[in-house]
Design an enzyme around this catalytic site. Structure first.
Site, PDB file in Angstrom:
ATOM      1  N   ASP A  34      41.235  39.569  51.931  1.00  0.00           N
ATOM      2  CA  ASP A  34      40.012  40.384  51.910  1.00  0.00           C
ATOM      3  C   ASP A  34      39.069  39.977  50.789  1.00  0.00           C
ATOM      4  OD1 ASP A  34      41.616  41.193  49.844  1.00  0.00           O
ATOM      5  OD2 ASP A  34      41.582  43.334  50.346  1.00  0.00           O
ATOM      6  N   LYS A  91      25.882  53.920  25.739  1.00  0.00           N
ATOM      7  CA  LYS A  91      26.116  53.204  27.003  1.00  0.00           C
ATOM      8  C   LYS A  91      26.528  51.742  26.775  1.00  0.00           C
ATOM      9  CE  LYS A  91      22.934  56.182  29.538  1.00  0.00           C
ATOM     10  NZ  LYS A  91      21.732  56.283  30.385  1.00  0.00           N
ATOM     11  N   ASP A 140      36.049  41.588  46.085  1.00  0.00           N
ATOM     12  CA  ASP A 140      37.260  42.120  46.708  1.00  0.00           C
ATOM     13  C   ASP A 140      36.812  43.247  47.640  1.00  0.00           C
ATOM     14  OD1 ASP A 140      39.657  43.185  47.419  1.00  0.00           O
ATOM     15  OD2 ASP A 140      40.202  43.897  45.431  1.00  0.00           O
TER      16      ASP A 140
END
Length: 351
Positions: free
Chosen positions: A230, A281, A336
């Site tokens: 995959d 952040k 993925d």
């Protein structure tokens, strides 16, 4: 030959085109303007048809040029070039640079006619793909389409383009659909056999390796490639094998840098709860397992026969027994396809 040797102007003659094509062994010549930008192509078949219709060797090729031919941009993955050639049944395709000039000509013999490697690749295609929800209710995840082909065919074309011709595919969920689609692999330029799990005994990402022919897992056998079905990924399988063998590692794991921006301010403080730093952040970078491995074939003997096991677990076994495990960086694109979001990203990247 240099690329200039198979570039022609429209005023070139039929004889000039025959000479260029015969010398280049590409089966075609590119017709360009004064800036070397592509105007069209002409093949040996076009020239033969021109002669049959009455053209002379000294006539210009302009009336026989195919305008707006299929091309690929510089940097196109070998798997995509092979897909284009297979779909259109053509043996050569020009590569075009960003400025519109002809950079090179890819040929089918270049893509699949290079050195054939003795190594076998094992593709793990037995999972249920439950995170994709309704998308895998009636179709196995490896057969979900991205850019006109099932995901697993992109994986196979990637391997074939790198000289891998012998493949084993581990199947379980909707196995019959995968086998019906891929058959013996001849349509994709390779030979495929199947490692068949059962619904009652799924074997994980490594257990099906124990179903390989013992000759493939002997101490004398060449290293195995093991990868998930995959993945939308570009990597040089031949280089991975070479570097695995040179490193002395028993198992080499493909890794990639994954970056994540924390959506909050991150606070650091000491034992007395005095704040020492505040990062707004911040971006974190870690190395992740890509699901691509090269392993010494005899490692399969460490796995319990026909019982569930995983590739990360095999890596841990190697570490526990003092065997070397190395990392091999994958710099190109890697997706993925585990969730609908990942699938949408893959389909967008393939546009």
């Amino acid at each position: 030959m240099m690329i200039a040797d198979y570039l022609l102007r429209e005023h070139a003659t039929v004889l000039d085109a025959f000479t260029a094509i015969d010398g280049s062994a590409t089966g075609l010549a590119c017709v360009v303007d004064d800036a070397r930008k592509l105007v069209g192509v002409i093949t040996d078949g076009d020239l033969r048809r021109a002669l049959i219709s009455g053209a002379r060797l000294e006539d210009p090729i302009a009336p026989h040029v195919k305008r707006a031919p299929r091309t690929v941009p510089t940097g196109t993955a070998r798997a995509h070039i092979l897909d284009l050639m297979t779909a259109l049944r053509i043996n050569a395709v020009p590569e075009i640079a960003p400025d519109g000039t002809v950079a090179s000509i890819h040929t089918l013999s270049e893509i699949i006619g290079g050195a054939v490697l003795p190594n076998r690749a094992v593709i793990m295609a037995g999972g249920k793909g439950t995170r994709l929800g309704a998308l895998t209710r009636h179709v196995p995840k490896p057969l979900i389409t991205v850019a006109g082909r099932p995901i697993i065919e992109w994986v196979i074309l990637q391997l074939v383009g790198n000289g891998i011709r012998n493949l084993s595919i581990s199947v379980n969920h909707f196995a019959e659909q995968i086998e019906a689609r891929l058959g013996d692999g001849s349509r994709l330029g390779c030979s495929i056999d199947y490692l068949r799990e059962t619904a009652e005994n799924p074997l994980g990402t490594a257990g099906s390796l124990t179903l390989l022919d013992p000759a493939v897992t002997s101490a004398q056998a060449p290293p195995l490639l093991v990868l998930n079905a995959d993945l939308l990924v570009e990597f040089d399988a031949a280089r991975l094998i070479r570097e695995h063998e040179a490193s002395g590692a028993a198992l080499t794991m493909g890794v990639k840098t994954y970056r994540h921006t924390v959506p909050f301010g991150v606070v650091e403080y000491d034992e007395e709860r005095t704040i020492t730093a505040v990062s707004e952040k911040p971006e974190l970078a870690v190395e992740i397992n890509t699901g691509i491995y090269c392993i010494d074939a005899e490692l399969v003997r460490l796995l319990p026969y026909n019982r569930p096991s995983t590739m990360p677990g095999l890596a841990e076994q190697c570490l526990d027994s003092g065997r070397r495990v190395s990392a091999w960086a994958i710099d190109a694109g890697w997706i993925d396809i585990g969730t609908p979001h990942d699938l949408a990203r893959a389909q967008g990247a393939a546009q």
